[in-house]
Design a protein around this motif. Sequence first.
Motif, mmCIF file in Angstrom:
data_model
loop_
_atom_site.group_PDB
_atom_site.id
_atom_site.type_symbol
_atom_site.label_atom_id
_atom_site.label_comp_id
_atom_site.label_asym_id
_atom_site.label_seq_id
_atom_site.Cartn_x
_atom_site.Cartn_y
_atom_site.Cartn_z
ATOM 1 N N ASN A 46 0.886 -1.366 -0.004
ATOM 2 C CA ASN A 46 0.024 0.067 0.168
ATOM 3 C C ASN A 46 0.887 1.280 0.084
ATOM 4 O OD1 ASN A 46 -3.123 -0.520 0.637
ATOM 5 N ND2 ASN A 46 -1.970 -2.101 1.554
ATOM 6 N N PHE A 47 2.042 1.218 0.835
ATOM 7 C CA PHE A 47 2.640 2.509 0.664
ATOM 8 C C PHE A 47 4.061 2.424 -0.149
ATOM 9 C CE2 PHE A 47 0.158 2.176 4.606
ATOM 10 C CZ PHE A 47 -0.428 3.321 4.336
ATOM 11 N N ALA A 48 4.526 1.228 -0.814
ATOM 12 C CA ALA A 48 5.737 1.282 -1.657
ATOM 13 C C ALA A 48 5.361 0.944 -3.258
ATOM 14 C CB ALA A 48 6.691 0.495 -0.793
ATOM 15 N N SER A 49 6.322 0.314 -3.800
ATOM 16 C CA SER A 49 6.107 -0.197 -5.240
ATOM 17 C C SER A 49 5.523 -1.374 -5.159
ATOM 18 C CB SER A 49 7.378 0.480 -5.975
ATOM 19 O OG SER A 49 8.526 -0.631 -5.570
ATOM 20 N N ASP A 50 5.030 -1.727 -6.550
ATOM 21 C CA ASP A 50 4.734 -3.107 -6.919
ATOM 22 C C ASP A 50 5.820 -4.186 -6.832
ATOM 23 O OD1 ASP A 50 2.089 -2.156 -7.174
ATOM 24 O OD2 ASP A 50 2.293 -1.866 -9.516
ATOM 25 N N ILE A 51 7.067 -3.473 -7.355
ATOM 26 C CA ILE A 51 8.339 -4.456 -7.203
ATOM 27 C C ILE A 51 8.480 -4.646 -5.728
ATOM 28 C CG2 ILE A 51 10.572 -4.516 -7.831
ATOM 29 C CD1 ILE A 51 10.064 -2.691 -10.365
ATOM 30 N N SER A 52 8.265 -3.743 -4.847
ATOM 31 C CA SER A 52 8.850 -4.257 -3.525
ATOM 32 C C SER A 52 7.839 -5.330 -2.884
ATOM 33 C CB SER A 52 8.421 -2.779 -2.532
ATOM 34 O OG SER A 52 9.482 -1.723 -3.283
ATOM 35 N N LEU A 53 6.609 -5.235 -3.301
ATOM 36 C CA LEU A 53 5.769 -6.283 -2.836
ATOM 37 C C LEU A 53 6.139 -7.555 -3.323
ATOM 38 C CD1 LEU A 53 3.209 -7.244 -1.587
ATOM 39 C CD2 LEU A 53 1.806 -6.518 -3.531
ATOM 40 N N ALA A 54 6.281 -7.528 -4.560
ATOM 41 C CA ALA A 54 7.159 -8.894 -5.190
ATOM 42 C C ALA A 54 8.248 -9.210 -4.388
ATOM 43 C CB ALA A 54 7.081 -8.685 -6.751
ATOM 44 N N ALA A 55 9.089 -8.228 -4.081
ATOM 45 C CA ALA A 55 10.370 -8.602 -3.566
ATOM 46 C C ALA A 55 10.188 -9.464 -2.343
ATOM 47 C CB ALA A 55 11.304 -7.313 -3.489
ATOM 48 N N VAL A 56 9.311 -8.602 -1.348
ATOM 49 C CA VAL A 56 9.071 -9.392 -0.262
ATOM 50 C C VAL A 56 8.454 -10.507 -0.246
ATOM 51 C CG1 VAL A 56 7.937 -8.964 2.161
ATOM 52 C CG2 VAL A 56 9.032 -7.049 1.151
ATOM 53 N N GLY A 57 7.452 -10.773 -0.799
ATOM 54 C CA GLY A 57 6.509 -11.863 -1.037
ATOM 55 C C GLY A 57 7.419 -13.165 -1.614
ATOM 56 N N SER A 58 8.214 -12.892 -2.620
ATOM 57 C CA SER A 58 8.940 -13.983 -3.056
ATOM 58 C C SER A 58 10.055 -14.549 -2.488
ATOM 59 C CB SER A 58 9.569 -13.393 -4.583
ATOM 60 O OG SER A 58 10.676 -12.335 -4.198
ATOM 61 N N THR A 59 10.305 -14.094 -1.242
ATOM 62 C CA THR A 59 11.482 -14.680 -0.230
ATOM 63 C C THR A 59 10.912 -15.526 0.473
ATOM 64 O OG1 THR A 59 11.029 -12.978 1.500
ATOM 65 C CG2 THR A 59 12.803 -12.306 -0.344
ATOM 66 N N SER A 60 9.667 -15.785 0.691
ATOM 67 C CA SER A 60 9.030 -16.479 2.062
ATOM 68 C C SER A 60 9.364 -17.973 1.833
ATOM 69 C CB SER A 60 7.582 -16.316 2.104
ATOM 70 O OG SER A 60 6.982 -16.837 0.724
ATOM 71 N N SER A 61 9.120 -18.555 0.588
ATOM 72 C CA SER A 61 9.586 -19.848 0.567
ATOM 73 C C SER A 61 11.211 -20.233 0.673
ATOM 74 C CB SER A 61 9.392 -20.447 -1.174
ATOM 75 O OG SER A 61 9.681 -19.528 -2.059
ATOM 76 N N LEU A 62 12.064 -19.133 0.198
ATOM 77 C CA LEU A 62 13.368 -19.375 0.484
ATOM 78 C C LEU A 62 13.888 -19.238 1.855
ATOM 79 C CD1 LEU A 62 16.213 -19.838 -0.439
ATOM 80 C CD2 LEU A 62 16.220 -17.279 -1.085
ATOM 81 N N VAL A 63 13.104 -18.323 2.755
ATOM 82 C CA VAL A 63 13.165 -18.284 4.201
ATOM 83 C C VAL A 63 13.075 -19.549 4.757
ATOM 84 C CG1 VAL A 63 12.695 -17.296 6.106
ATOM 85 C CG2 VAL A 63 12.867 -15.657 4.210
ATOM 86 N N ASN A 64 11.500 -20.042 4.305
ATOM 87 C CA ASN A 64 11.308 -21.562 4.901
ATOM 88 C C ASN A 64 12.233 -22.503 4.758
ATOM 89 O OD1 ASN A 64 8.935 -20.098 6.089
ATOM 90 N ND2 ASN A 64 7.841 -20.687 4.131
ATOM 91 N N LEU A 122 21.306 -17.545 -4.002
ATOM 92 C CA LEU A 122 20.071 -18.324 -3.640
ATOM 93 C C LEU A 122 18.935 -17.902 -4.240
ATOM 94 C CD1 LEU A 122 20.600 -18.792 0.091
ATOM 95 C CD2 LEU A 122 20.609 -20.485 -1.527
ATOM 96 N N LEU A 123 18.656 -16.437 -4.284
ATOM 97 C CA LEU A 123 17.642 -15.737 -5.328
ATOM 98 C C LEU A 123 17.819 -16.023 -6.667
ATOM 99 C CD1 LEU A 123 17.238 -12.492 -3.254
ATOM 100 C CD2 LEU A 123 15.749 -14.452 -3.233
ATOM 101 N N GLY A 124 18.996 -15.872 -7.027
ATOM 102 C CA GLY A 124 19.238 -16.243 -8.412
ATOM 103 C C GLY A 124 18.748 -17.600 -8.936
ATOM 104 N N MET A 125 19.019 -18.577 -7.912
ATOM 105 C CA MET A 125 18.644 -19.932 -8.495
ATOM 106 C C MET A 125 17.098 -20.166 -8.383
ATOM 107 S SD MET A 125 21.379 -22.139 -5.887
ATOM 108 C CE MET A 125 20.357 -23.472 -5.973
ATOM 109 N N MET A 126 16.447 -19.313 -7.709
ATOM 110 C CA MET A 126 15.028 -19.259 -8.046
ATOM 111 C C MET A 126 14.400 -18.534 -9.081
ATOM 112 S SD MET A 126 13.754 -18.750 -3.781
ATOM 113 C CE MET A 126 12.175 -18.746 -4.509
ATOM 114 N N GLN A 127 15.266 -17.939 -10.025
ATOM 115 C CA GLN A 127 14.819 -17.297 -11.184
ATOM 116 C C GLN A 127 13.981 -16.224 -10.706
ATOM 117 O OE1 GLN A 127 12.870 -19.801 -14.091
ATOM 118 N NE2 GLN A 127 13.709 -21.693 -13.138
ATOM 119 N N THR A 128 14.510 -15.338 -9.865
ATOM 120 C CA THR A 128 13.893 -14.133 -9.386
ATOM 121 C C THR A 128 14.252 -12.982 -10.484
ATOM 122 O OG1 THR A 128 14.527 -14.781 -7.180
ATOM 123 C CG2 THR A 128 13.829 -12.184 -7.571
#
Length: 458
Positions: A46-64, A122-128
């Motif tokens: 809601n307060f940052a960019s769409d790219i920021s949302l994708a950046a935060v959301g796409s890390t959850s599976s890697l963190v887990n 690690l993020l590169g391996m996930m095709q981020t």
Amino acid sequence: MLKKRTDIDMTSGSILPKLLKLSLPLMLSSVLQLLFNAADIIVVGNFASDISLAAVGSTSSLVNLMTNLFLGLSTGANVLTSHYLGAGDNERVSKTVHTSVLLSVISGLILTFVGCVFADDLLGMMQTPPNVLELSALYLRIYFAGMVAMLIYNLGSSILRAKGDTKRPLYYLTFAGVVNVGLNLLFVIVFRMDVAGVALATVISQCISAFLIIRCLVKEEGALKLELKKLRLDGPTVGKMMKIGIPAGFQGVLFSLSNVVIQSSVNSFGDIVMAGSAAAASIEGFVWVSMNAFSQGALTFVSANIGAGKYSRVNRIAFVTCACAAVAGVVLGNLAFLFGRTLLGIYDPRPEVIDAGMIRMSLVCTMYFSCGLMDCIVGSIRGMEYAVTPTIVSLLGACGLRILWIFTGFQTEEFHSVFWLFMSYPASWTITFLAHLVCYIFMRRRLPAKDVSIETAE
């Protein structure tokens, strides 16, 4: 010694009221933990960019993926503490407490090093996607700076859960969660720190919850009391924790690995699908932790009764926990789907993102109860101190089937769509639950048919 109001006698009396007393605060605690990440996603959306949302959301599976192996140690700590409390072995309870706390610090430092140094790789391996990679790596590095605190809280709360105390961890997370949300808004809206702000807010809140759990254990009485001068790794205790916790953690890694593979496939559909999937996954998480609270209840109750020699209660515990998880999954999952568009709109109001999220929710939320059944059976098996078998079944079932589908049928033109990608979740849960159920029946038959009286140690 009189039991405290926070303690639960799991080895006698009716199971359901005591299970609810244990599981409901645990459920709320898990919801608060999810709110840490959900607050990140909502504020960024809601307060940052769409790219920021994708950046935060796409890390959850890697963190887990990176944390589940070490979080499995909390399962080992819970099983051992519950077992020794049930048997009245206070000396071993104390050794488990001190070993768990020190092990959480060591494990957290290892995770911090790996996460900070290898974030880009690690993020590169996930095709981020390249336009998301830099922000994702920044979020990941700051997030992993708080790994010691996260593991201390999780292992500490698992120790308290072994005696039925799930209320105090709930209170600590409530306070830390309020701080997290406030800092999110401050760092992102006022200081314009974007993903760095939400990651820093999460780390600070994790440190607060870890401090409170340590303070609680230091002030405990009896076998659960933490004395800093006694912090040491007890060899036999570490071995038993590893024997139970490593397979449990490895199973979590396997699930996360399959989710990383799926996330990589999600990433290939672009940032709109990534954002919709991230928002849907965040909503689904609230349903999952509600069911998983009963899985933790199965683990704790079965462990305590095995330690006390109350074998006749094991089947009843498994049945009651499965029933509770199924009801929670059906009700909450379908409610989440019914109000899916409204909920997704909180994360990101764009219609195309909401449409993408609804595809995932239509498959995952409506069938989530099968995942709850699977987890409760696994919890019951681990409570009987069988750790390797459920890991193997999960490897061949849930994880293997998903990965096999991604690299075979999903690659064909007919099935290469978001719908068929997410269909792998309910299909794998159902098949794996049935396999675990067969294993549970065989393992239960290995236990003594009659209860055994165990004298409480002085």
